[in-house]
Design a protein around this motif. Structure first.
Motif, mmCIF file in Angstrom:
data_model
loop_
_atom_site.group_PDB
_atom_site.id
_atom_site.type_symbol
_atom_site.label_atom_id
_atom_site.label_comp_id
_atom_site.label_asym_id
_atom_site.label_seq_id
_atom_site.Cartn_x
_atom_site.Cartn_y
_atom_site.Cartn_z
ATOM 1 N N UNK A 174 0.788 -1.221 0.000
ATOM 2 C CA UNK A 174 0.000 0.000 0.000
ATOM 3 C C UNK A 174 0.820 1.272 0.000
ATOM 4 N N UNK A 175 2.147 1.138 -0.039
ATOM 5 C CA UNK A 175 3.013 2.323 -0.066
ATOM 6 C C UNK A 175 3.192 2.801 -1.499
ATOM 7 N N UNK A 176 3.485 4.085 -1.655
ATOM 8 C CA UNK A 176 3.737 4.614 -2.986
ATOM 9 C C UNK A 176 5.138 4.233 -3.445
ATOM 10 N N UNK A 177 5.232 3.836 -4.698
ATOM 11 C CA UNK A 177 6.502 3.473 -5.312
ATOM 12 C C UNK A 177 6.656 4.311 -6.574
ATOM 13 N N UNK A 212 7.720 6.387 -1.175
ATOM 14 C CA UNK A 212 7.791 7.841 -1.305
ATOM 15 C C UNK A 212 6.544 8.473 -0.689
ATOM 16 N N UNK A 213 6.692 9.720 -0.270
ATOM 17 C CA UNK A 213 5.580 10.453 0.345
ATOM 18 C C UNK A 213 5.468 11.831 -0.275
ATOM 19 N N UNK A 227 3.222 23.271 -5.921
ATOM 20 C CA UNK A 227 4.474 23.112 -5.201
ATOM 21 C C UNK A 227 4.439 21.936 -4.250
ATOM 22 N N UNK A 228 4.667 20.768 -4.797
ATOM 23 C CA UNK A 228 4.622 19.544 -4.014
ATOM 24 C C UNK A 228 5.836 18.685 -4.356
ATOM 25 N N UNK A 229 6.460 18.101 -3.349
ATOM 26 C CA UNK A 229 7.604 17.221 -3.578
ATOM 27 C C UNK A 229 7.227 15.789 -3.230
ATOM 28 N N UNK A 230 7.775 14.862 -3.962
ATOM 29 C CA UNK A 230 7.709 13.455 -3.579
ATOM 30 C C UNK A 230 9.072 13.147 -2.978
ATOM 31 N N UNK A 231 9.088 12.745 -1.718
ATOM 32 C CA UNK A 231 10.341 12.497 -1.016
ATOM 33 C C UNK A 231 10.479 11.014 -0.710
ATOM 34 N N UNK A 232 11.728 10.561 -0.652
ATOM 35 C CA UNK A 232 11.983 9.148 -0.346
ATOM 36 C C UNK A 232 11.905 8.912 1.162
ATOM 37 N N UNK A 252 12.728 13.492 -4.417
ATOM 38 C CA UNK A 252 12.967 12.659 -5.592
ATOM 39 C C UNK A 252 12.401 13.353 -6.832
ATOM 40 N N UNK A 253 11.216 13.957 -6.667
ATOM 41 C CA UNK A 253 10.544 14.637 -7.773
ATOM 42 C C UNK A 253 9.872 15.892 -7.236
ATOM 43 N N UNK A 254 9.922 16.957 -8.018
ATOM 44 C CA UNK A 254 9.195 18.186 -7.700
ATOM 45 C C UNK A 254 8.042 18.316 -8.685
ATOM 46 N N UNK A 255 6.868 18.651 -8.168
ATOM 47 C CA UNK A 255 5.669 18.808 -9.000
ATOM 48 C C UNK A 255 5.174 20.243 -8.827
ATOM 49 N N UNK A 256 5.104 20.981 -9.927
ATOM 50 C CA UNK A 256 4.636 22.366 -9.853
ATOM 51 C C UNK A 256 3.143 22.433 -9.526
#
Length: 156
Positions: A14-17, A29-30, A43-48, A54-58
């Motif tokens: 159930x975790x994000x991959x 990732x969260x 302005x949202x980040x996906x962090x490990x 890991x990824x920045x989302x505008x």
């Protein structure tokens, strides 16, 4: 819709991959909002798991529907901040006192310890913390009804 250079899915636990454009896989990732109150979908980040970006989302709205849905679902499971729509009553104008409020999640009662637990966020928003650490949001104090404004003014 913009093209993204990563894929997001839920693993069997159930975790994000996340799989990036180079095929690198990041488990667990969260999503973390940069501006959760003033610009929740920008302005949202996906962090490990180590908290590194890991990824920045505008903008979440620019993502494919399935990816945006996964992110919003994950955020809703982690964030709990009821939005106050109306202040129904307070037991006293001296603190501590119990507030009865209507929120976007239903009616709630909470204890306000002191006026210092009401914080301004920008020019319009307020964040109210109760004795249990739950934070209630008033997105725009100026759009509250007259009764709610009158009560709020006594504490500000």
């Amino acid at each position: 819709m913009t093209t993204i250079d990563f894929q997001l899915r839920r693993d069997p636990f159930g975790r994000l991959s996340l799989t990036d454009a180079n095929g690198m896989v990041y488990e667990g990732v969260s999503p973390v909002r940069a501006f959760p109150i003033q610009a929740p979908d920008e302005g949202l980040a996906l962090v490990n798991a180590d908290g590194k970006e890991v990824v920045w989302i505008d903008r979440v709205d620019d993502l494919p529907a399935q990816t945006a849905a996964l992110i919003r679902e994950e955020l809703s499971g982690r964030e709990f901040m009821p939005e106050i729509q109306r202040i129904v009553d307070v037991t006293s104008f001296a603190t501590p006192c119990t507030w009865t409020v209507d929120t976007d999640r239903g009616t709630a009662d909470f204890v306000l310890r002191g006026e210092e637990d009401i914080r301004r966020i920008g020019t319009e928003a307020l964040l109210i913390s109760d004795t249990h650490g739950i934070q209630f949001l008033i997105r725009n104090q100026y759009t509250l009804d007259k009764h709610s404004k009158k009560i709020l003014d006594r504490f500000m």
